[in-house]
Design an enzyme around this catalytic site. Structure first.
Site, PDB file in Angstrom:
ATOM      1  N   GLU A 291     -21.807 -21.144 -16.142  1.00 25.01           N
ATOM      2  CA  GLU A 291     -21.052 -19.927 -15.279  1.00 25.01           C
ATOM      3  C   GLU A 291     -22.089 -19.773 -14.014  1.00 25.01           C
ATOM      4  OE1 GLU A 291     -22.445 -16.555 -18.037  1.00 25.01           O
ATOM      5  OE2 GLU A 291     -20.376 -16.708 -17.748  1.00 25.01           O
TER       6      GLU A 291
ATOM      7  N   TYR B 176     -20.584 -11.494 -17.839  1.00 22.50           N
ATOM      8  CA  TYR B 176     -21.015 -12.868 -18.111  1.00 22.50           C
ATOM      9  C   TYR B 176     -21.206 -13.084 -19.510  1.00 22.50           C
ATOM     10  CZ  TYR B 176     -25.445 -10.236 -17.509  1.00 22.50           C
ATOM     11  OH  TYR B 176     -26.620  -9.056 -17.364  1.00 22.50           O
TER      12      TYR B 176
ATOM     13  N   ARG C 133     -29.351  -2.014 -16.599  1.00 20.20           N
ATOM     14  CA  ARG C 133     -30.273  -2.928 -17.360  1.00 20.20           C
ATOM     15  C   ARG C 133     -31.621  -1.979 -17.994  1.00 20.20           C
ATOM     16  NH1 ARG C 133     -34.449  -6.102 -17.629  1.00 20.20           N
ATOM     17  NH2 ARG C 133     -34.229  -8.071 -18.999  1.00 20.20           N
TER      18      ARG C 133
ATOM     19  N   ASP D  92       0.921  -1.166   0.032  1.00 22.08           N
ATOM     20  CA  ASP D  92       0.051   0.026   0.010  1.00 22.08           C
ATOM     21  C   ASP D  92       0.710   1.128   0.018  1.00 22.08           C
ATOM     22  OD1 ASP D  92      -2.638  -1.346   2.103  1.00 22.08           O
ATOM     23  OD2 ASP D  92      -2.258  -1.435  -0.119  1.00 22.08           O
TER      24      ASP D  92
ATOM     25  N   LYS E 130     -31.942 -22.470 -11.219  1.00 27.58           N
ATOM     26  CA  LYS E 130     -31.689 -21.671  -9.939  1.00 27.58           C
ATOM     27  C   LYS E 130     -31.465 -22.510  -8.991  1.00 27.58           C
ATOM     28  CE  LYS E 130     -32.976 -17.832  -9.790  1.00 27.58           C
ATOM     29  NZ  LYS E 130     -34.180 -17.300  -9.896  1.00 27.58           N
TER      30      LYS E 130
ATOM     31  N   CYS F  76     -57.449  -6.391  21.453  1.00 26.60           N
ATOM     32  CA  CYS F  76     -56.551  -5.671  20.579  1.00 26.60           C
ATOM     33  C   CYS F  76     -54.953  -5.364  21.129  1.00 26.60           C
ATOM     34  CB  CYS F  76     -57.069  -4.528  19.916  1.00 26.60           C
ATOM     35  SG  CYS F  76     -56.111  -3.742  18.503  1.00 26.60           S
TER      36      CYS F  76
ATOM     37  N   CYS G  99     -55.232  -0.992  20.931  1.00 30.35           N
ATOM     38  CA  CYS G  99     -56.071  -0.175  21.506  1.00 30.35           C
ATOM     39  C   CYS G  99     -56.690  -0.994  22.762  1.00 30.35           C
ATOM     40  CB  CYS G  99     -56.957   0.454  20.679  1.00 30.35           C
ATOM     41  SG  CYS G  99     -58.069  -0.969  20.131  1.00 30.35           S
TER      42      CYS G  99
ATOM     43  N   VAL H 270       3.751   1.870  -1.518  1.00 31.18           N
ATOM     44  CA  VAL H 270       4.431   1.957  -2.490  1.00 31.18           C
ATOM     45  C   VAL H 270       3.486   2.629  -3.543  1.00 31.18           C
ATOM     46  CG1 VAL H 270       5.316   1.182  -4.701  1.00 31.18           C
ATOM     47  CG2 VAL H 270       6.380   0.271  -2.490  1.00 31.18           C
ATOM     48  N   TYR H 271       2.164   2.078  -3.327  1.00 31.22           N
ATOM     49  CA  TYR H 271       1.011   2.354  -4.405  1.00 31.22           C
ATOM     50  C   TYR H 271       0.676   3.663  -4.165  1.00 31.22           C
ATOM     51  CZ  TYR H 271      -3.511   2.693  -6.605  1.00 31.22           C
ATOM     52  OH  TYR H 271      -4.524   3.042  -7.482  1.00 31.22           O
ATOM     53  N   ASP H 272       0.513   3.922  -2.795  1.00 33.63           N
ATOM     54  CA  ASP H 272       0.124   5.497  -2.491  1.00 33.63           C
ATOM     55  C   ASP H 272       1.085   6.527  -2.825  1.00 33.63           C
ATOM     56  OD1 ASP H 272      -1.504   4.277   0.804  1.00 33.63           O
ATOM     57  OD2 ASP H 272      -2.318   4.288  -1.426  1.00 33.63           O
TER      58      ASP H 272
ATOM     59  N   CYS I 113     -58.769   2.853  16.464  1.00 32.90           N
ATOM     60  CA  CYS I 113     -57.487   2.109  16.936  1.00 32.90           C
ATOM     61  C   CYS I 113     -56.281   2.760  16.249  1.00 32.90           C
ATOM     62  CB  CYS I 113     -57.592   0.773  16.610  1.00 32.90           C
ATOM     63  SG  CYS I 113     -56.102  -0.102  16.733  1.00 32.90           S
TER      64      CYS I 113
ATOM     65  N   SER J  59     -33.824 -11.115 -20.509  1.00 34.57           N
ATOM     66  CA  SER J  59     -33.847 -12.041 -19.279  1.00 34.57           C
ATOM     67  C   SER J  59     -33.877 -13.306 -19.359  1.00 34.57           C
ATOM     68  CB  SER J  59     -35.290 -11.547 -18.419  1.00 34.57           C
ATOM     69  OG  SER J  59     -36.261 -11.829 -19.433  1.00 34.57           O
ATOM     70  N   LEU J  60     -33.604 -14.228 -18.624  1.00 39.75           N
ATOM     71  CA  LEU J  60     -33.406 -15.666 -18.911  1.00 39.75           C
ATOM     72  C   LEU J  60     -34.570 -16.447 -18.349  1.00 39.75           C
ATOM     73  CD1 LEU J  60     -29.716 -16.352 -17.910  1.00 39.75           C
ATOM     74  CD2 LEU J  60     -30.785 -15.891 -20.179  1.00 39.75           C
TER      75      LEU J  60
ATOM     76  N   ASP K  51     -26.228 -12.665  -8.105  1.00 38.32           N
ATOM     77  CA  ASP K  51     -27.318 -12.035  -7.370  1.00 38.32           C
ATOM     78  C   ASP K  51     -26.674 -10.755  -7.260  1.00 38.32           C
ATOM     79  OD1 ASP K  51     -29.409 -12.598  -4.454  1.00 38.32           O
ATOM     80  OD2 ASP K  51     -29.797 -11.548  -6.489  1.00 38.32           O
TER      81      ASP K  51
ATOM     82  N   LYS L  33     -24.518 -17.692 -11.706  1.00 39.08           N
ATOM     83  CA  LYS L  33     -25.716 -16.606 -11.804  1.00 39.08           C
ATOM     84  C   LYS L  33     -25.349 -15.851 -10.606  1.00 39.08           C
ATOM     85  CE  LYS L  33     -30.515 -15.718 -12.824  1.00 39.08           C
ATOM     86  NZ  LYS L  33     -30.500 -14.493 -11.689  1.00 39.08           N
TER      87      LYS L  33
ATOM     88  N   LYS M 173     -25.544 -22.208 -21.114  1.00 38.79           N
ATOM     89  CA  LYS M 173     -25.783 -21.642 -22.403  1.00 38.79           C
ATOM     90  C   LYS M 173     -25.060 -22.440 -23.330  1.00 38.79           C
ATOM     91  CE  LYS M 173     -24.590 -16.861 -20.331  1.00 38.79           C
ATOM     92  NZ  LYS M 173     -23.885 -15.495 -20.475  1.00 38.79           N
TER      93      LYS M 173
ATOM     94  N   CYS N 221     -60.257  -6.248  15.106  1.00 37.70           N
ATOM     95  CA  CYS N 221     -60.425  -5.177  15.882  1.00 37.70           C
ATOM     96  C   CYS N 221     -61.544  -4.375  15.394  1.00 37.70           C
ATOM     97  CB  CYS N 221     -59.097  -4.177  16.026  1.00 37.70           C
ATOM     98  SG  CYS N 221     -59.248  -2.873  17.063  1.00 37.70           S
TER      99      CYS N 221
END
Length: 652
Positions: A108, A217, A131, A30, A304, A398, A401, A32-34, A419, A79-80, A112, A110, A280, A414
């Site tokens: 591959e 994907y 999308r 980090d 799924k 209830c 009330c 060296v990068y910074d 209420c 969509s699939l 989420d 899917k 696919k 109720c």
């Protein structure tokens, strides 16, 4: 630093970033990068004309957008089709083999997350588009440039669309929620929501802080000449994109099923949320020949993962009171993580359900969470009872009330119209979009109005003044005036909206339109025989309406006097046309709003309903038509796209 040194430094920083963010293999510290990063930043501040588009400094989000403009995809984002078990996969394979039997498959994960389309021109990232509806999405390029795993430039000069999913890794999601908890902010429900919300921040520095990850994907418009999708994706990864944690090529059902089972078993070990596997056809030529249905590509399917079940313990059973007074039991359970979502409640449906399943406080139970549906208890583990379990007694008063409940068997109600829970939920419903559509009357504001004593009924809303609202915490003049203006705009509403806003049990939007068209303001004096004579209105609905009018006549008249809803015009008898007297269902996205098309069809004498049945005459479908379209096809209901619908109207 000279210009040549600057160019080399940018290349080196991008190499460091690629190894760290894409390959997960840091090749420097980090420190060296910074140090190099700040040297580049200093040079750019004094040589703005030399700043390279792919400089890592251009990723930092520091601009606030006033909103997002719309942008079209170069080619549609489809969509699939979903399958949920091996039988479903077999059926899909049989259909696919009929189109071409000489094929293999690319599998591959899917992801989420939130779908994203990247457009590169002359090797530079030119647009990043959500999308949206598949044809048009929101342009969020500045935000996406803050995602480290999205290359700002690639070694590919032709125009190309690269599609993928934006995700938040599980451990990062936990850190974000811990920070939000400390800051008193609402927690994200799951990584998917966090990713989608982070992408659409108007302040791109917030997007930058969320450590989003882009996982490609597929491709949209492209001029690549690979014969196999697997080859094409390897080429995409070689351009600097992150590879999936798992992918495979398969020859047949057995190989696909084996890969799926392995991925399903290991799903919890992957850093990101997965909800299935995408299968696919690997051969590009076969994909082109197979083409698309109305909704999906024929060459691809989403296999799924099964709904997730977990064991937890019921801590207590609480009661919720709705706007109609219906009292519903809810189980509070030990917080349980189900596929990235912490579940603390489970639906119990009704009191008969508690008795039927013998559900007790302190019971160990199996809860099921399927998609975004509220988790439910599917089994009580009675063999684990140790004597600490407490039977739940059917309530008689209830919880809000404390008035006596009416016991109707399955349902407890109720009957107290004042209420707190009933009033608050009634006001929220009154202001909702299908009713009077009053902006600014959300749950928190309604609760504040009620708790302050300013509003104890719907009628009280129209006694609010600027002075009264300014006494509430969080209300300044502009916010108060906006609410008053919104309340004022409700006056002169369509009569059916007024009827619908009353929240009469069993009387929804369709029945409200029917009653309004038939009686107008005279509905309050209609007899049971007259009400039942209306198309689609049965005995139970008529009795519910008459009982509501009996109890609330004074309130109805007061509101009618305040709102002065427009009496429905006597609609002229529609001329003969294919839709007159027909039952029509709308589904999918269309060129105009669903409400506009609905209104047009109703003017032609059609009855637009919400669900498909054997009695449905037509289903009008647009892009991304859902389960209603599928059900209509199964039932043999005539399905028309928007152009076919308009053609029928014009020919009439």
């Amino acid at each position: 630093m000279k210009k040549e040194q600057y160019i080399k430094a940018v290349e080196l920083l991008n190499l460091y970033s690629y190894h760290y963010y894409v390959l997960d293999d840091a090749i420097t510290t980090d420190e060296v990068y910074d140090k190099l990063y700040h040297e580049v930043l200093e040079y750019e501040e004094s040589h703005k004309e030399d700043i390279l588009k792919n400089s890592p400094t251009q990723r930092v989000g520091d601009t606030v957008s006033e909103g997002f403009s719309k942008a079209p995809h170069l080619s549609r984002m489809w969509s699939l089709e979903d399958v949920f078990d091996s039988d479903g996969l077999q059926k899909w394979l049989i259909k696919t083999y009929k189109l071409d039997s000489n094929i293999s498959f690319y599998c591959e994960p899917k992801y989420d997350g939130a779908s994203l389309n990247l457009i590169y021109e002359n090797g530079e990232l030119s647009q990043a588009i959500t999308r949206g509806d598949g044809e048009v999405g929101e342009l969020i390029t500045q935000n996406v440039k803050t995602i480290r795993s999205v290359p700002l430039s690639i070694e590919h000069k032709e125009k190309i669309e690269i599609r993928g999913e934006v995700v938040i890794f599980k451990d990062e999601f936990e850190k974000i929620n811990q920070t939000r908890l400390k800051d008193g902010e609402a927690l994200f429900a799951n990584p998917r929501n966090a990713a989608a919300g982070s992408l659409r921040q108007l302040d791109s520095s917030i997007t930058a802080s969320r450590n989003l990850v882009f996982l490609p994907y597929g491709v949209g418009e492209n001029f690549l000449e690979h014969k196999l999708l697997s080859q094409k994706m390897e080429y995409i990864y070689s351009l600097g994109f992150k590879k999936p944690p798992f992918c495979a090529t398969c020859k047949d059902f057995n190989e696909i099923e084996a890969v799926y089972q392995e991925m399903s078993r290991n799903r919890d070990s992957y850093p990101m949320m997965l909800d299935g596997m995408v299968v696919k056809v690997d051969e590009i030529a076969a994909q082109i020949d197979m083409g698309y249905t109305v909704k999906n590509p024929r060459f691809s399917v989403a296999y799924k993962f099964p709904a997730v079940e977990k064991i937890t313990t019921i801590k207590e059973i609480i009661l919720q009171v709705g706007r109609t007074g219906a009292v519903t039991p809810v189980a509070i359970v030990e917080p349980t993580n189900i596929d990235g979502v912490v579940v603390e409640r489970a639906t119990l449906h009704n009191f008969d359900e508690i008795q039927r399943k013998d559900i007790r406080i302190n019971d160990h139970v199996i809860i099921l969470r399927s998609g975004d549906v509220i988790p439910k208890i599917i089994k009580v583990l009675t063999h684990e009872r140790d004597g600490s379990e407490v039977e739940y007694k059917r309530p008689t008063i209830c919880p809000v009330c404390e008035s006596e409940l009416l016991d109707e068997g399955v349902l407890l109600k109720c009957q107290n119209l004042t209420c707190e829970a009933r009033v608050i939920n009634s006001i929220i419903y009154f202001a909702s979009k299908p009713c009077l559509n009053i902006d600014g009357l959300g749950v928190k504001i309604v609760e504040a109005l009620f708790n302050s004593g300013l509003v104890k009924s719907v009628v009280d809303l129209f006694d609010l003044t600027l002075e009264k609202l300014l006494t509430l915490e969080g209300f300044k003049e502009k916010k108060a005036q906006n609410l008053l203006d919104a309340l004022g705009s409700a006056k002169g509403c369509e009569y059916w909206r007024f009827v619908n806003s009353l929240g009469i049990e069993h009387i929804g939007e369709v029945a409200s339109k029917t009653l309004s068209a038939k009686f107008g303001s005279g509905f309050i004096d209609a007899t049971k025989d007259e009400i039942v004579a209306c198309d689609g209105v049965g005995e139970e609905m008529a009795e519910s309406l008459l009982e509501f009018i009996r109890v609330n006549r004074e309130t109805i008249l007061k509101l009618q006097n305040i709102l002065k809803p427009l009496e429905p015009l006597q609609r002229q008898e529609a001329k003969e046309n294919p839709f007159k007297g027909k039952s029509v269902v709308l589904t999918g996205s269309m060129s105009e709003s669903r409400d506009m098309i609905k209104e047009m069809l109703e003017s032609l004498g059609a009855k637009v309903v919400s669900s498909v049945s054997k009695k449905t005459d037509f289903v009008i479908y647009g892009e991304d038509a859902g389960s209603k379209y599928d059900k209509a096809m199964d039932l043999g209901v005539e399905c028309l796209n928007e152009d076919e619908m308009r053609s029928k109207i014009e020919q009439a």
